[in-house]
Design a protein around this motif. Structure first.
Motif, PDB file in Angstrom:
ATOM      1  N   ARG A  71       0.839  -1.143   0.128  1.00 30.81           N
ATOM      2  CA  ARG A  71      -0.051   0.111  -0.051  1.00 30.81           C
ATOM      3  C   ARG A  71       0.978   1.214   0.009  1.00 30.81           C
ATOM      4  NH1 ARG A  71      -3.045  -0.283   5.246  1.00 30.81           N
ATOM      5  NH2 ARG A  71      -4.210   1.546   4.408  1.00 30.81           N
ATOM      6  N   ALA A  75       0.876   4.185  -2.982  1.00 31.45           N
ATOM      7  CA  ALA A  75       0.646   5.390  -2.705  1.00 31.45           C
ATOM      8  C   ALA A  75       1.820   6.379  -3.170  1.00 31.45           C
ATOM      9  CB  ALA A  75       0.689   5.631  -1.043  1.00 31.45           C
ATOM     10  N   GLU A  81      -1.692   9.181  -0.009  1.00 30.32           N
ATOM     11  CA  GLU A  81      -1.333   8.623   1.013  1.00 30.32           C
ATOM     12  C   GLU A  81      -1.534   7.203   1.301  1.00 30.32           C
ATOM     13  OE1 GLU A  81       0.543  10.397   3.396  1.00 30.32           O
ATOM     14  OE2 GLU A  81       0.251  12.015   1.983  1.00 30.32           O
ATOM     15  N   ARG A  82      -0.796   6.321   2.232  1.00 27.45           N
ATOM     16  CA  ARG A  82      -1.230   5.099   2.310  1.00 27.45           C
ATOM     17  C   ARG A  82      -2.637   4.710   2.677  1.00 27.45           C
ATOM     18  NH1 ARG A  82       3.327   1.760   5.159  1.00 27.45           N
ATOM     19  NH2 ARG A  82       2.972   3.203   7.053  1.00 27.45           N
ATOM     20  N   GLU A  83      -3.065   5.836   3.484  1.00 22.25           N
ATOM     21  CA  GLU A  83      -4.316   5.561   3.976  1.00 22.25           C
ATOM     22  C   GLU A  83      -5.388   5.632   3.009  1.00 22.25           C
ATOM     23  OE1 GLU A  83      -1.620   6.502   7.177  1.00 22.25           O
ATOM     24  OE2 GLU A  83      -2.092   7.643   5.324  1.00 22.25           O
ATOM     25  N   ASN A  84      -5.106   6.195   1.749  1.00 21.68           N
ATOM     26  CA  ASN A  84      -6.156   6.224   0.880  1.00 21.68           C
ATOM     27  C   ASN A  84      -6.027   4.782  -0.117  1.00 21.68           C
ATOM     28  OD1 ASN A  84      -4.702   9.418   0.456  1.00 21.68           O
ATOM     29  ND2 ASN A  84      -6.986   9.011   1.047  1.00 21.68           N
ATOM     30  N   ASP A 213     -14.721  12.699  -3.155  1.00 17.65           N
ATOM     31  CA  ASP A 213     -14.754  12.044  -1.817  1.00 17.65           C
ATOM     32  C   ASP A 213     -15.707  10.682  -2.158  1.00 17.65           C
ATOM     33  OD1 ASP A 213     -13.336  14.011  -0.759  1.00 17.65           O
ATOM     34  OD2 ASP A 213     -14.813  14.764   0.289  1.00 17.65           O
ATOM     35  N   HIS A 238     -11.172   8.139  -0.730  1.00 23.27           N
ATOM     36  CA  HIS A 238     -11.003   9.195   0.566  1.00 23.27           C
ATOM     37  C   HIS A 238     -10.611   8.007   1.677  1.00 23.27           C
ATOM     38  CE1 HIS A 238     -12.279  11.519   3.791  1.00 23.27           C
ATOM     39  NE2 HIS A 238     -11.889  12.515   2.837  1.00 23.27           N
ATOM     40  N   GLU A 239      -9.921   8.541   2.624  1.00 19.20           N
ATOM     41  CA  GLU A 239      -9.443   7.916   3.856  1.00 19.20           C
ATOM     42  C   GLU A 239     -10.637   7.148   4.586  1.00 19.20           C
ATOM     43  OE1 GLU A 239      -7.306   8.574   8.082  1.00 19.20           O
ATOM     44  OE2 GLU A 239      -6.993  10.054   6.427  1.00 19.20           O
ATOM     45  N   ASN A 240     -11.805   8.075   4.650  1.00 21.28           N
ATOM     46  CA  ASN A 240     -12.895   7.554   5.334  1.00 21.28           C
ATOM     47  C   ASN A 240     -13.611   6.510   4.804  1.00 21.28           C
ATOM     48  OD1 ASN A 240     -15.250   7.744   7.375  1.00 21.28           O
ATOM     49  ND2 ASN A 240     -16.508   8.059   5.741  1.00 21.28           N
ATOM     50  N   ILE A 242     -11.708   4.036   2.958  1.00 22.29           N
ATOM     51  CA  ILE A 242     -10.592   3.031   3.004  1.00 22.29           C
ATOM     52  C   ILE A 242     -11.002   2.415   4.540  1.00 22.29           C
ATOM     53  CG2 ILE A 242      -8.232   2.559   2.930  1.00 22.29           C
ATOM     54  CD1 ILE A 242      -9.604   2.847   0.250  1.00 22.29           C
ATOM     55  N   VAL A 243     -10.797   3.191   5.696  1.00 20.35           N
ATOM     56  CA  VAL A 243     -11.004   2.917   6.989  1.00 20.35           C
ATOM     57  C   VAL A 243     -12.175   2.080   7.289  1.00 20.35           C
ATOM     58  CG1 VAL A 243     -11.623   3.784   9.199  1.00 20.35           C
ATOM     59  CG2 VAL A 243      -9.735   5.047   8.112  1.00 20.35           C
TER      60      VAL A 243
END
Length: 364
Positions: A71, A75, A81-84, A213, A238-240, A242-243
Motif C-alpha cells: 500500500r 501510494a 497517502e497509504r491511508e487512501n 470523496d 478517500h481515507e474515510n 478506506i478505513v
C-alpha cells in the motif's frame, strides 16, 4: 436444508471456458490458441516471478494483513497517502468488500446494461435492486441517461472505463458532466482494470486526476502485469472509505505471494512497456485483418477487441468454427450481446494463427 436467499437461487453463475487441454482432446487438435480471457500473452512480470520465488520460505507465516509495504509503494507511485489505498484479491475482491461495507436495507445499485459480468454477479447476488441503463447505439455508456436514473435509493454506481466487454470508453467531458448530477451520498466504483492501455488517449478521464470523496478507483495487476493467476488488485479512495473497507475486508487478503508480486511488478517498467507496446501493435494487426474479413470491430482501449456480427446465429456459428480451427474466442451472450464476440490481442504468432483460423472459419 438451510434457506437459500431468492437472489442467490436466481443467480446465474459465471461460466468460464473449458481448459485448453480438454479442448485439444475433444477436438483432436495439437495446437489451440486461447484468446478469450484478456490475459497477458507475454506471461507474468519477470520481476514478480523472481520476487515470488524468493518469498517461498516464508509461506508458513500469515500475510501482512494490512499490506503496509504494498500500500505504501502504491501510494508513493500514484501520489496519495497509504491511508487512501486498499488492496485485495483482484479488483473483484474489493468490489465484494464494497458491497458488504456500504449497502444497507433499501439501497440500490445502478450501472450500464451488459457491463463487466463479474460486477453483475456481485450486484445480483447482493439481493439489492439493480437498475441497468441501456447503452448508446455505438455500445458506449450513456452517462446522461445513467445520471437521470439516479434516485433517492441509489447507493452504488458502477462505471467501467474502459469497459469490458466492449473496450469502449466515456470521455473526460462526459464524466465531468455526469459527476455534477451524482449526489454525495452515492458511491461511484470507477473500474480502471485496463487503465495502462489508455496511455496517450487525451480524452480519457484518468480518475486519479480527480479528488472526489465519493469515488473509489479500482485497478488490477491481472492484465498489464500478467498476474491474473495470483489475484491482486488495488483501489484508491478517500481515507474515510478506506478505513471502513478495512474493517470488513478479509484479514489476510491478499496472499503473501500476491503482495510481493505486486510490489515487484510495480517496478517492472520494461515489462509493462513491452506489454503496452506489443498490445498496440497486435491490436492494429487484428483490426486490419478483421476489417479485411468484412467485420467492423469496435474501437478498443484495452487488450481485446469486441466484434459485432450480423446476428446471434452467425456469431455462435463463427465462434464454433473458430474453435474447430483451434482459436478460442469469447462469444458474449452472457454479457447480453449475443451478436458480438471478443478476441484478446495475443503475441504476433497468436494473432496470425487467429486470422488464419478466421479465414478458414469463413471459408467452411
Amino acid at each position: 436444508m438451510p434457506l437459500v436467499p431468492k437472489a442467490i437461487k436466481e443467480l446465474k453463475p459465471y461460466s468460464p471456458g473449458k481448459p485448453i487441454e480438454e479442448v485439444k482432446r475433444e477436438l483432436g487438435l495439437d495446437v489451440v490458441v486461447k484468446l478469450a480471457s484478456n490475459e497477458n500473452p507475454w506471461g507474468p512480470s519477470p520481476m514478480a516471478l523472481k520476487a515470488m520465488a524468493g518469498a517461498e520460505a516464508g509461506l508458513h507465516r500469515y500475510p501482512d494483513m494490512m499490506a503496509m509495504e504494498l500500500r505504501g509503494h502504491l501510494a508513493e507511485r500514484f501520489g496519495v497517502e497509504r491511508e487512501n489505498v486498499v488492496v485485495g484479491s483482484g479488483s473483484e475482491g474489493i468490489m465484494a468488500c464494497i458491497m458488504r461495507t456500504f449497502l444497507c436495507d433499501e439501497d440500490e445499485i445502478l450501472t450500464a446494461a451488459n457491463t463487466f459480468v463479474g460486477f453483475m454477479v456481485l450486484a445480483r447476488g447482493s439481493g439489492k435492486k439493480l437498475t441497468l441503463v441501456p447503452r448508446r447505439p455505438d455500445y458506449r455508456y450513456d452517462l446522461e441517461a445513467m445520471a437521470a436514473a439516479v434516485n433517492e435509493y441509489t447507493k452504488i454506481i458502477y462505471l467501467a472505463n474502459p469497459d469490458n466487454p466492449t473496450g469502449t470508453i466515456f470521455t473526460r467531458d462526459e464524466f465531468d458532466l455526469f459527476m455534477t448530477a451524482v449526489p454525495d451520498r452515492c458511491l461511484v466504483i470507477y473500474d480502471e482494470a485496463y487503465f495502462e492501455f489508455t496511455a496517450g488517449e487525451e480524452s480519457f478521464p484518468d480518475s486519479m486526476s480527480y479528488r472526489y470523496d465519493n469515488v473509489i478507483t479500482l485497478r488490477t495487476f491481472s492484465k498489464a502485469y500478467g498476474l491474473a493467476g495470483i489475484r491482486i488488485g488495488y483501489g484508491f479512495a478517500h481515507e474515510n472509505l478506506i478505513v471502513n473497507l478495512m474493517k470488513v475486508k478479509p484479514p489476510f487478503e491478499p496472499s503473501s505471494l500476491a503482495q510481493v508480486a505486486g510490489l515487484a511488478a510495480l517496478d517492472d517498467v520494461e515489462f509493462l512497456s513491452k506489454t503496452v507496446r506489443g498490445t498496440a501493435e497486435g491490436m492494429a494487426v487484428l483490426v486490419d485483418g478483421l476489417k479485411k474479413a468484412g467485420f467492423n470491430p469496435l474501437a478498443s482501449y484495452t487488450n481485446f477487441i469486441a466484434v459485432p456480427t450480423d446476428s446471434a446465429e452467425q456469431c455462435a456459428t463463427l465462434c464454433r468454427r473458430l474453435l474447430e480451427n483451434g482459436a478460442v474466442v469469447r462469444p458474449l451472450p452472457a454479457f447480453g450481446f449475443p451478436d458480438l464476440f471478443r478476441v484478446t490481442v495475443g503475441t504476433p504468432e497468436e494473432n496470425t494463427f487467429f486470422l488464419q483460423a478466421l479465414d478458414k472459419a469463413l471459408s467452411d
